[in-house]
Design an enzyme around this catalytic site. Structure first.
Site, short mmCIF file in Angstrom:
data_model
loop_
_atom_site.label_atom_id
_atom_site.label_comp_id
_atom_site.label_asym_id
_atom_site.label_seq_id
_atom_site.Cartn_x
_atom_site.Cartn_y
_atom_site.Cartn_z
N SER A 141 -68.49 50.07 -16.11
CA SER A 141 -68.85 50.63 -17.41
C SER A 141 -67.99 51.85 -17.67
CB SER A 141 -70.34 51.03 -17.39
OG SER A 141 -70.68 51.85 -18.49
N TYR A 154 -77.95 54.62 -13.83
CA TYR A 154 -76.94 53.69 -14.35
C TYR A 154 -75.54 54.09 -13.90
CZ TYR A 154 -74.76 50.52 -17.72
OH TYR A 154 -74.02 49.51 -18.29
#
Length: 269
Positions: A141, A154
């Site tokens: 990401s 995350y």
């Protein structure tokens, strides 16, 4: 890499980037084994891919389920007789600061976002090694490059995916298996809407947090999928998806400690 008549296994293939990438690969002649915890969503993607004249199978698997992941390569091999591409795309999100997020939710995210990548790679690497040319594609990401507040779980998982991918690439150097790590920026998927939020957060706090994230998710999944598919064809080790990801990567490289002060000013505007 010529994707025609290859076989790709894609996790999280029921929606978002996973579904879009499945159709992008199918458009390039790649056959598909589509994996998702939502079996009907995977089957729907498979039906869409079959209209592009490729063979596509759907597999209902939770990548956090060790036994299910161990059994999957036999199922895929029986259906397709080979595997050339593994795309570890499945992922979940969790909002809230480290102190707001409880231990069970933190562990839940890591089991899927990182543990799922490791389990799927371990399960499919023997099959990938039998190909003349194979590739593992791991979705990290933009938060595997930069680390905003409120994303401790995350970001930890996506940095782990990044580190795992780089080390694995070095270990597999000289073999038939390459490794790509993908850093998407803001892609317009449902990940923010489906994110778990702190259990003690008010409905107003939850809605405000989701709106703040959702406004950053702008790129259509189909555009992201095309960038990733072209990166796979070009055998790229690192695939940055979107101008926001490119900017973040350069900014982090130029100011590895102070980049967040710059981003706060930019975001403030």
């Amino acid at each position: 890499m010529d994707l025609g008549n290859r076989v790709a296994v894609i996790t999280g293939a029921g929606n978002g980037i996973g579904r879009a990438l499945a159709l992008a690969l199918a458009g390039r002649g790649c056959h598909l084994a589509l994996v998702d915890i939502d079996g009907e969503a995977a089957a729907d993607t498979a039906r869409a891919a079959q209209h592009l004249d490729v063979r596509a199978t759907a597999h209902r698997v939770d990548v956090a389920d060790r036994a299910a992941v161990r059994a999957l390569p036999r199922q895929v091999d029986a259906a397709h007789k080979r595997v050339d591409l593994l795309v570890n795309n499945a992922g979940v999100a969790l909002g809230g600061s480290f102190e707001q997020v409880d231990e069970d939710d933190f562990d839940w995210l890591l089991e899927i976002n990182f543990g799922g990548v490791v389990r799927m790679t371990r399960a499919f690497l023997p099959l990938l090694r039998t190909s003349d040319e194979a590739r593992i594609v791991n979705l990290s990401s933009i938060y595997g490059i930069i680390t905003p507040p409120g994303q401790t779980a995350y970001a930890a998982s996506k940095f782990a995916v990044r580190g795992f991918s780089h080390a694995l690439r070095h270990e597999l150097q000289g073999s038939c298996v390459g490794v790509s790590v993908v850093h998407p920026g803001g892609v317009a998927t449902a990940i923010a809407r489906n994110a778990r939020m702190p259990r003690h957060a008010t409905p107003e706090q939850i809605e405000r947090g989701r709106r703040q994230v959702q406004r950053l998710l702008r790129m259509p999944p189909e555009r992201a999928a095309d960038i990733i598919a072209r990166g796979i064809q070009q055998r790229r080790a690192r695939i940055l998806v979107g101008s926001d990801a490119v900017t973040a990567a350069w900014l982090e490289r130029l100011a590895p400690v102070g980049y967040w002060d710059v981003l706060k000013r930019l975001l403030g505007r």
